[in-house]
Write a protein that holds these residues in place. Sequence first.
Motif, PDB file in Angstrom:
ATOM      1  N   THR A 122      35.957  55.042  39.986  1.00 16.73           N
ATOM      2  CA  THR A 122      37.032  54.363  40.716  1.00 16.73           C
ATOM      3  C   THR A 122      36.705  52.889  40.914  1.00 16.73           C
ATOM      4  O   THR A 122      35.605  52.429  40.631  1.00 16.73           O
ATOM      5  N   GLY A 123      37.679  52.170  41.410  1.00 17.78           N
ATOM      6  CA  GLY A 123      37.503  50.819  41.939  1.00 17.78           C
ATOM      7  C   GLY A 123      38.151  50.786  43.308  1.00 17.78           C
ATOM      8  O   GLY A 123      38.733  51.782  43.769  1.00 17.78           O
ATOM      9  N   PHE A 124      38.067  49.627  43.972  1.00 19.38           N
ATOM     10  CA  PHE A 124      38.666  49.489  45.296  1.00 19.38           C
ATOM     11  C   PHE A 124      39.359  48.140  45.434  1.00 19.38           C
ATOM     12  O   PHE A 124      38.792  47.100  45.069  1.00 19.38           O
ATOM     13  N   ILE A 125      40.567  48.155  45.979  1.00 15.81           N
ATOM     14  CA  ILE A 125      41.214  46.936  46.465  1.00 15.81           C
ATOM     15  C   ILE A 125      41.028  46.933  47.972  1.00 15.81           C
ATOM     16  O   ILE A 125      41.426  47.868  48.668  1.00 15.81           O
ATOM     17  N   ILE A 126      40.384  45.890  48.464  1.00 16.15           N
ATOM     18  CA  ILE A 126      39.971  45.834  49.863  1.00 16.15           C
ATOM     19  C   ILE A 126      40.690  44.690  50.560  1.00 16.15           C
ATOM     20  O   ILE A 126      40.680  43.553  50.079  1.00 16.15           O
ATOM     21  N   ARG A 127      41.312  44.996  51.694  1.00 16.38           N
ATOM     22  CA  ARG A 127      41.939  43.961  52.528  1.00 16.38           C
ATOM     23  C   ARG A 127      41.087  43.792  53.778  1.00 16.38           C
ATOM     24  O   ARG A 127      40.881  44.746  54.543  1.00 16.38           O
ATOM     25  N   MET A 128      40.590  42.562  53.941  1.00 18.37           N
ATOM     26  CA  MET A 128      39.728  42.260  55.077  1.00 18.37           C
ATOM     27  C   MET A 128      40.579  41.858  56.282  1.00 18.37           C
ATOM     28  O   MET A 128      41.754  41.488  56.135  1.00 18.37           O
ATOM     29  N   PRO A 129      40.015  41.903  57.491  1.00 17.76           N
ATOM     30  CA  PRO A 129      40.795  41.576  58.687  1.00 17.76           C
ATOM     31  C   PRO A 129      41.401  40.169  58.676  1.00 17.76           C
ATOM     32  O   PRO A 129      42.436  39.944  59.300  1.00 17.76           O
ATOM     33  N   ASP A 130      40.773  39.234  57.949  1.00 13.49           N
ATOM     34  CA  ASP A 130      41.306  37.865  57.913  1.00 13.49           C
ATOM     35  C   ASP A 130      42.412  37.691  56.875  1.00 13.49           C
ATOM     36  O   ASP A 130      42.959  36.605  56.733  1.00 13.49           O
ATOM     37  N   GLY A 131      42.728  38.746  56.133  1.00 17.12           N
ATOM     38  CA  GLY A 131      43.799  38.681  55.153  1.00 17.12           C
ATOM     39  C   GLY A 131      43.336  38.549  53.715  1.00 17.12           C
ATOM     40  O   GLY A 131      44.150  38.627  52.786  1.00 17.12           O
ATOM     41  N   LEU A 132      42.042  38.356  53.481  1.00 13.53           N
ATOM     42  CA  LEU A 132      41.542  38.276  52.111  1.00 13.53           C
ATOM     43  C   LEU A 132      41.742  39.608  51.401  1.00 13.53           C
ATOM     44  O   LEU A 132      41.425  40.666  51.950  1.00 13.53           O
ATOM     45  N   VAL A 133      42.256  39.546  50.183  1.00 15.62           N
ATOM     46  CA  VAL A 133      42.412  40.732  49.346  1.00 15.62           C
ATOM     47  C   VAL A 133      41.502  40.579  48.138  1.00 15.62           C
ATOM     48  O   VAL A 133      41.633  39.629  47.361  1.00 15.62           O
ATOM     49  N   LEU A 134      40.553  41.495  48.014  1.00 11.03           N
ATOM     50  CA  LEU A 134      39.646  41.445  46.875  1.00 11.03           C
ATOM     51  C   LEU A 134      39.634  42.773  46.151  1.00 11.03           C
ATOM     52  O   LEU A 134      39.958  43.822  46.726  1.00 11.03           O
ATOM     53  N   TYR A 135      39.258  42.709  44.886  1.00 10.68           N
ATOM     54  CA  TYR A 135      39.237  43.890  44.024  1.00 10.68           C
ATOM     55  C   TYR A 135      37.842  44.043  43.445  1.00 10.68           C
ATOM     56  O   TYR A 135      37.355  43.154  42.751  1.00 10.68           O
ATOM     57  N   HIS A 136      37.189  45.149  43.760  1.00 10.02           N
ATOM     58  CA  HIS A 136      35.915  45.506  43.135  1.00 10.02           C
ATOM     59  C   HIS A 136      36.234  46.549  42.080  1.00 10.02           C
ATOM     60  O   HIS A 136      36.652  47.662  42.405  1.00 10.02           O
ATOM     61  N   ALA A 137      36.050  46.194  40.821  1.00  5.92           N
ATOM     62  CA  ALA A 137      36.506  47.050  39.732  1.00  5.92           C
ATOM     63  C   ALA A 137      35.588  48.219  39.460  1.00  5.92           C
ATOM     64  O   ALA A 137      35.950  49.126  38.690  1.00  5.92           O
ATOM     65  N   GLY A 138      34.388  48.254  40.073  1.00  3.46           N
ATOM     66  CA  GLY A 138      33.430  49.270  39.694  1.00  3.46           C
ATOM     67  C   GLY A 138      33.022  49.060  38.245  1.00  3.46           C
ATOM     68  O   GLY A 138      33.031  47.943  37.727  1.00  3.46           O
ATOM     69  N   ASP A 139      32.641  50.130  37.570  1.00  4.74           N
ATOM     70  CA  ASP A 139      32.355  50.075  36.139  1.00  4.74           C
ATOM     71  C   ASP A 139      33.608  50.498  35.391  1.00  4.74           C
ATOM     72  O   ASP A 139      34.126  51.602  35.622  1.00  4.74           O
ATOM     73  N   THR A 140      34.094  49.649  34.504  1.00  7.24           N
ATOM     74  CA  THR A 140      35.318  49.987  33.785  1.00  7.24           C
ATOM     75  C   THR A 140      35.461  49.143  32.533  1.00  7.24           C
ATOM     76  O   THR A 140      34.884  48.055  32.425  1.00  7.24           O
ATOM     77  N   GLY A 141      36.216  49.674  31.581  1.00  6.00           N
ATOM     78  CA  GLY A 141      36.733  48.874  30.500  1.00  6.00           C
ATOM     79  C   GLY A 141      38.061  48.280  30.939  1.00  6.00           C
ATOM     80  O   GLY A 141      38.579  48.589  32.019  1.00  6.00           O
ATOM     81  N   ILE A 142      38.619  47.438  30.106  1.00  6.57           N
ATOM     82  CA  ILE A 142      39.906  46.828  30.433  1.00  6.57           C
ATOM     83  C   ILE A 142      41.026  47.865  30.280  1.00  6.57           C
ATOM     84  O   ILE A 142      40.953  48.766  29.444  1.00  6.57           O
ATOM     85  N   PHE A 143      42.051  47.762  31.112  1.00  6.34           N
ATOM     86  CA  PHE A 143      43.215  48.640  30.998  1.00  6.34           C
ATOM     87  C   PHE A 143      44.454  47.876  31.466  1.00  6.34           C
ATOM     88  O   PHE A 143      44.385  47.012  32.335  1.00  6.34           O
ATOM     89  N   SER A 144      45.592  48.200  30.872  1.00  7.19           N
ATOM     90  CA  SER A 144      46.794  47.389  31.065  1.00  7.19           C
ATOM     91  C   SER A 144      47.353  47.484  32.475  1.00  7.19           C
ATOM     92  O   SER A 144      48.061  46.568  32.928  1.00  7.19           O
ATOM     93  N   THR A 145      47.054  48.571  33.203  1.00  5.92           N
ATOM     94  CA  THR A 145      47.596  48.735  34.549  1.00  5.92           C
ATOM     95  C   THR A 145      47.043  47.703  35.529  1.00  5.92           C
ATOM     96  O   THR A 145      47.549  47.576  36.649  1.00  5.92           O
ATOM     97  N   LEU A 146      46.025  46.955  35.118  1.00  5.14           N
ATOM     98  CA  LEU A 146      45.538  45.868  35.967  1.00  5.14           C
ATOM     99  C   LEU A 146      46.660  44.917  36.347  1.00  5.14           C
ATOM    100  O   LEU A 146      46.672  44.368  37.454  1.00  5.14           O
ATOM    101  N   SER A 147      47.603  44.719  35.445  1.00  3.50           N
ATOM    102  CA  SER A 147      48.709  43.801  35.749  1.00  3.50           C
ATOM    103  C   SER A 147      49.567  44.345  36.888  1.00  3.50           C
ATOM    104  O   SER A 147      50.046  43.579  37.739  1.00  3.50           O
TER     105      SER A 147
END
Length: 230
Positions: A122-147
């Motif tokens: 898996t990966g995680f999209i994380i929203r921090m309390p200050d509003g920052l949105v970050l994406y930790h992709a974990g281990d992965t190849g590229i895939f079109s659903t990223l868009s």
Amino acid sequence: MSKITWFGHSAFKVESDDASVLIDPFFAPGSGFTWRDAGKPDLVLVTHDHGDHVGDAVAICRETGAMLGCVVGTAAKMANLGVPERQILNGIGFNIGGTMEYKGMAATMTQAFHSSDSGVPTGFIIRMPDGLVLYHAGDTGIFSTLSLLGKLYHIQLALLPIGGVFTMDGLQAANACKLLGCRQVVPMHWGTFPVLAQSPDEFCGQAARIAPGCQCLPMQRGQSMVIEPM
């Protein structure tokens, strides 16, 4: 503002407004760091069940009382290894597409294309309390659903593997930046082992060409930087 610290490989700590998350807490031998150097986190997230990502998650949760977030299946394995069920988000973990909140942080689990000794990668999209949105992709190849993930969650900062062999290489990761539409990227999963890419330079060059609107932020092990939500 959020402070992000990279401890090498895929291990990051993100802190904001008295809330902190430690992601994939593997502290490579010879890196000069242990999990105690990261300090006590409120939440530990594990992307998948490989030793270089689970790392010290069990010890951290047992010794600090931190909550653990990971996919169903892997959560059961972590419980069998000694993480109390009361310290596992949702008791049994959660699954792709699901979101769990803790101390003002929200983690949405995403798919990843890789392998895992339990559960699924898996990966995680994380929203921090200050509003920052970050994406930790974990281990992965590229895939079109990223868009689609980029359109749904307006990701500011992406943490992407660039090492090749087991994950995306620099060219694929640069195209992942374009698909995500992220504004900033930190390369990860490089330099830890001889088989991986040994520098982020090629990736940053590819990203400048393929995703010119995305700022490449290569980090050194142990380095921290402050990220302001845009």
